[in-house]
Scaffold this active site. Structure first.
Site, mmCIF file in Angstrom:
data_model
loop_
_atom_site.group_PDB
_atom_site.id
_atom_site.type_symbol
_atom_site.label_atom_id
_atom_site.label_comp_id
_atom_site.label_asym_id
_atom_site.label_seq_id
_atom_site.Cartn_x
_atom_site.Cartn_y
_atom_site.Cartn_z
ATOM 1 C CD GLU A 149 0.632 -9.582 0.850
ATOM 2 O OE1 GLU A 149 0.472 -10.774 1.097
ATOM 3 O OE2 GLU A 149 -0.322 -8.784 0.703
ATOM 4 N NE ARG B 36 -3.176 3.518 -11.102
ATOM 5 C CZ ARG B 36 -3.126 4.658 -10.486
ATOM 6 N NH1 ARG B 36 -2.658 5.725 -11.093
ATOM 7 N NH2 ARG B 36 -3.545 4.765 -9.252
ATOM 8 N N GLY C 97 3.767 -3.476 -4.030
ATOM 9 C CA GLY C 97 3.672 -3.541 -5.478
ATOM 10 C C GLY C 97 4.052 -2.197 -6.072
ATOM 11 N NE ARG C 98 -0.172 2.580 -5.915
ATOM 12 C CZ ARG C 98 -1.300 2.578 -6.648
ATOM 13 N NH1 ARG C 98 -1.350 3.225 -7.786
ATOM 14 N NH2 ARG C 98 -2.367 1.944 -6.224
ATOM 15 C CE1 TYR D 259 -1.822 -3.193 -8.804
ATOM 16 C CE2 TYR D 259 -0.810 -1.208 -7.930
ATOM 17 C CZ TYR D 259 -1.193 -2.518 -7.782
ATOM 18 O OH TYR D 259 -0.943 -3.164 -6.594
ATOM 19 C CB CYS E 140 -15.522 4.701 -29.269
ATOM 20 S SG CYS E 140 -14.760 4.750 -30.884
ATOM 21 C CD GLU E 141 -16.348 3.650 -23.339
ATOM 22 O OE1 GLU E 141 -16.989 4.354 -22.520
ATOM 23 O OE2 GLU E 141 -16.759 2.563 -23.769
ATOM 24 N N GLY F 276 0.767 -1.245 0.000
ATOM 25 C CA GLY F 276 0.000 0.000 0.000
ATOM 26 C C GLY F 276 0.790 1.282 0.000
HETATM 27 N N1 LLP Z 1 -1.507 -7.095 -0.980
HETATM 28 C C1 LLP Z 1 -2.807 -7.191 -1.274
HETATM 29 C C2 LLP Z 1 -3.621 -8.170 -0.560
HETATM 30 C C3 LLP Z 1 -3.381 -6.334 -2.230
HETATM 31 O O1 LLP Z 1 -4.673 -6.418 -2.492
HETATM 32 C C4 LLP Z 1 -2.570 -5.382 -2.904
HETATM 33 C C5 LLP Z 1 -3.129 -4.490 -3.911
HETATM 34 C C6 LLP Z 1 -1.204 -5.332 -2.587
HETATM 35 C C7 LLP Z 1 -0.702 -6.193 -1.610
HETATM 36 C C8 LLP Z 1 -0.251 -4.367 -3.230
HETATM 37 O O2 LLP Z 1 -0.595 -3.052 -2.971
HETATM 38 P P1 LLP Z 1 0.380 -1.864 -3.412
HETATM 39 O O3 LLP Z 1 1.666 -1.996 -2.611
HETATM 40 O O4 LLP Z 1 0.646 -2.000 -4.862
HETATM 41 O O5 LLP Z 1 -0.369 -0.652 -3.094
HETATM 42 N N2 LLP Z 1 -5.319 -1.008 -9.661
HETATM 43 C C9 LLP Z 1 -5.213 -0.081 -8.560
HETATM 44 C C10 LLP Z 1 -4.509 -0.674 -7.355
HETATM 45 C C11 LLP Z 1 -5.167 -1.940 -6.843
HETATM 46 C C12 LLP Z 1 -4.425 -2.553 -5.694
HETATM 47 C C13 LLP Z 1 -4.990 -3.880 -5.362
HETATM 48 N N3 LLP Z 1 -4.346 -4.556 -4.293
HETATM 49 C C14 LLP Z 1 -4.505 1.184 -9.055
HETATM 50 O O6 LLP Z 1 -4.176 1.261 -10.220
HETATM 51 O O7 LLP Z 1 -4.330 2.126 -8.288
#
Ligand code: LLP
Length: 381
Positions: free
Chosen positions: A264, A303, A266-267, A361, A332-333, A226
């Site tokens: 965990e 996004r 990601g971003r 993402y 087309c949106e 997150g």
């Molecule tokens: N762990 C779980 C259980 C999750 O659901 C997620 C993200 C993460 C870890 C990783 O979160 P991060 O570190 O990336 O914030 N598509 C959306 C974001 C969806 C995130 C879903 N879950 C966007 O483009 O902002």
């Protein structure tokens, strides 16, 4: 301004994603260094970007993989992540996905409901296996982020609510093919106010106390991901503040002896390393605005259309006087718009446009709507 050679970028057919592997390596180095200070284990949230060269870098620094589908588990294994560094979350794991993950002997299933525990137990039993399980608990902590990417409130579909826990513990005693090894939390994504994580720590400490009062010892605490990135200043803030992030957990999480803490992310690991490169097809004068119509659209990066999210837009090839443009795609949106009233140097057909902070993402959420081709990926190091 994007720190990559325009001449190099001009050699590729647009639209395409470009990944700065140097920046990615620096980012991962910092993250792993800060996490190592406290012996925290990081699992890369694969949902952010599943391209093999990106996964290779994640694996190279020793991160595990956080997966949310059977195909992500498969992708992690195929890309060399050891199965005992793979965790599998998600509210709707199918039987086939669970069976595949059981066959791979993954490290842990992050389970999100009593019903899922019952099914997992049945499937593990049928294979004569014991599945390691972490309970995903909904901590009811507000992440103060966009409502579509908030996950830790009681109104969200994710996780087991606090009041269900006594029943879940009783249930677990009747499920011999499951082994409870820990707790899992994730409150949302793109969190820039670190106080949300502090509140999460407080809740985790309370849950730990409760489990101890029930004589349950937990070896693993997974606090999810997150951590947000700076979409407004990708050049000034190319690497998120991992130091403050990990040290906050070290300060406020009451880790028990011999307990392993997992993250965990990601971003925060990959967003700034990726950029969507597009060409201007047409300029159209509107009533109160100009439209710069690109050859990339919401099919490449959804996004802005889906979350009204901001991505910095740069014209890499013009130095003309500034004007305002609605930067739109060809789909087309009406929602196929990357930014309204964006100030850019005078923009013309053929100019190269960079849409920044698109490494997470971005490509993974692409679609073939309007029968669009998939954009290529280019890696620079
Ligand atoms: N762990 C779980 C259980 C999750 O659901 C997620 C993200 C993460 C870890 C990783 O979160 P991060 O570190 O990336 O914030 N598509 C959306 C974001 C969806 C995130 C879903 N879950 C966007 O483009 O902002």
């Amino acid at each position: 301004m994007l720190n990559l050679s325009v001449q190099e970028l001009q050699q590729h057919a647009t639209p395409f994603y470009v990944y700065d592997l140097n920046l990615l390596r620096q980012t991962l180095q910092q993250a792993s260094q800060e996490a190592a200070k406290y012996n925290f284990q990081v699992h890369y949230a694969m949902k952010a970007n599943t391209n093999s060269p990106i996964l290779n870098e994640m694996r190279a620094v020793g991160f595990g993989a956080d997966c949310v589908s059977g195909n992500e588990v498969k992708c992690a294994i195929e890309n060399g992540f050891p199965a005992d560094h793979v965790v599998f979350a998600g509210v709707g794991k199918s039987d086939a996905e669970i069976n595949y993950a059981l066959d791979q002997n993954i490290f842990c299933f992050n389970c999100e409901s009593s019903h899922e525990l019952i099914v997992l137990n049945e499937l593990a039993e049928a294979k004569g296996k014991t599945a390691r399980v972490a309970l995903r608990i909904n901590p009811n902590v507000n992440a103060n982020t966009h409502k579509y990417i908030t996950t830790g409130l009681e109104e969200n579909k994710f996780g087991i609510n606090a009041w269900e826990l006594p029943d879940v513990l009783t249930l677990l005693k009747s499920l011999p093919s499951l082994s409870l090894i820990g707790l899992h939390f994730h409150i949302g994504s793109q969190i820039t106010d670190l106080s949300a994580f502090r509140n999460l720590c407080t809740r985790v400490n309370e849950f730990q106390d409760w489990f101890e009062s029930q004589q349950v010892q937990l070896e693993h605490i997974n606090v999810g991901g997150g951590l947000g990135v700076d979409y407004y200043s990708p050049d000034e803030q190319p690497i998120p503040d991992f130091e403050s992030y990990f040290s906050l957990f070290n300060q406020f999480l009451e880790v028990r002896p011999n307990q392993q803490v997992h993250f965990e992310l990601g971003r925060a690991l990959v967003a700034q390393s990726g950029t969507l490169i597009s060409k201007v097809l047409y300029i159209k004068k509107g009533v109160s605005t100009n439209f710069a119509i690109l050859d990339a659209g919401m099919t490449e990066l959804i996004r802005p259309a889906l979350y009204q999210s901001y991505h910095k837009i740069e014209n890499l090839t013009s130095k003309g006087p500034e004007d305002k443009y609605d930067v739109v795609g060809p789909i087309c949106e009406s929602s196929d718009c990357f930014g309204k009233a964006v100030v850019l140097p005078e923009t013309n057909r053929g100019d190269l446009i960079a849409i920044r902070t698109a490494g997470a993402y971005g490509e993974v959420m692409a679609s073939a709507y309007n029968l669009r081709d998939k954009a290529a990926a280019v890696y620079l190091s």
